[in-house]
Design a protein around this motif. Structure first.
Motif, PDB file in Angstrom:
ATOM      1  N   PHE A  58      44.543  40.084  45.756  1.00 60.64           N
ATOM      2  CA  PHE A  58      43.198  40.054  45.186  1.00 60.64           C
ATOM      3  C   PHE A  58      42.382  38.847  45.660  1.00 60.64           C
ATOM      4  CE2 PHE A  58      44.985  42.428  41.252  1.00 60.64           C
ATOM      5  CZ  PHE A  58      45.020  43.625  41.962  1.00 60.64           C
ATOM      6  N   CYS A  63      38.826  40.691  46.863  1.00 61.60           N
ATOM      7  CA  CYS A  63      38.720  41.557  45.679  1.00 61.60           C
ATOM      8  C   CYS A  63      38.159  40.802  44.478  1.00 61.60           C
ATOM      9  CB  CYS A  63      40.087  42.129  45.312  1.00 61.60           C
ATOM     10  SG  CYS A  63      40.919  42.942  46.679  1.00 61.60           S
ATOM     11  N   LEU A  82      38.684  40.994  38.617  1.00 60.64           N
ATOM     12  CA  LEU A  82      39.929  40.580  39.270  1.00 60.64           C
ATOM     13  C   LEU A  82      39.917  39.088  39.596  1.00 60.64           C
ATOM     14  CD1 LEU A  82      40.393  43.622  41.708  1.00 60.64           C
ATOM     15  CD2 LEU A  82      41.235  43.351  39.364  1.00 60.64           C
ATOM     16  N   SER A  88      42.665  40.475  35.683  1.00 65.15           N
ATOM     17  CA  SER A  88      43.169  41.594  36.487  1.00 65.15           C
ATOM     18  C   SER A  88      44.047  42.498  35.644  1.00 65.15           C
ATOM     19  CB  SER A  88      43.955  41.076  37.695  1.00 65.15           C
ATOM     20  OG  SER A  88      43.112  40.368  38.568  1.00 65.15           O
TER      21      SER A  88
END
Length: 157
Positions: A58, A63, A82, A88
């Motif tokens: 991530f 992300c 995230l 997350s």
């Protein structure tokens, strides 16, 4: 001619085995102990934890960036945050996807987790795109296997 009928398949098989052995040994020798090959780089081996997924997937693949699944921007992109392990976990585990009938992360079942579909490009909802955004091919196997390992280990926070 009779001999070539048996020799060619045997040589082809041996060649495949030699290539496979050569590929795996060159990959493993390129990385230090505790690391695995990911494209042209080495990353830490997965420990099947969300901390590993956060740090190696991530965070480093954008992300959790402000333009994707972060803070004030989450309402536009699947309502996912995230930006941290807890965010997350809260955004993924047991959460229904807004793009499909599936659940983003099904504890202990990577095969039923829509997150894996989005990251591999397999069985994605129509008119959606591979993640991370902008990717034309899935992440390396080591990263995908690390996400699967976390999910299959129970997807704990």
């Amino acid at each position: 001619m009779k001999n070539s009928f048996f020799v060619v398949p045997m040589l082809a098989c041996m060649g495949v085995l030699m290539v496979a052995c050569g590929d795996s040994s060159s990959e493993s020798s390129a990385c230090n102990t505790g690391e695995v090959q990911c494209g042209e780089t080495c990353i830490p081996e997965s420990d099947a934890s969300l901390a590993w997924v956060q740090a190696n997937v991530f965070d480093v693949n954008g992300c959790s960036a402000a333009t994707c699944h972060a803070g004030d921007n989450v309402s536009t992109l699947e309502d996912l945050d995230l930006t941290s392990e807890q965010a997350s976990y809260d955004s993924l585990v047991g959460v229904d996807s807004s793009q499909s009938d599936g659940v983003l992360v099904v504890e202990s079942d990577a095969g039923s987790s829509y997150l894996i579909n989005k990251m591999t490009g397999v069985d994605m909802a129509p008119m959606t795109q591979l993640m991370p955004i902008g990717a034309t091919t899935p992440l390396c196997d080591a990263k995908l296997d690390g996400v699967r390992a976390w999910i299959n280990a129970g997807a704990s926070p």
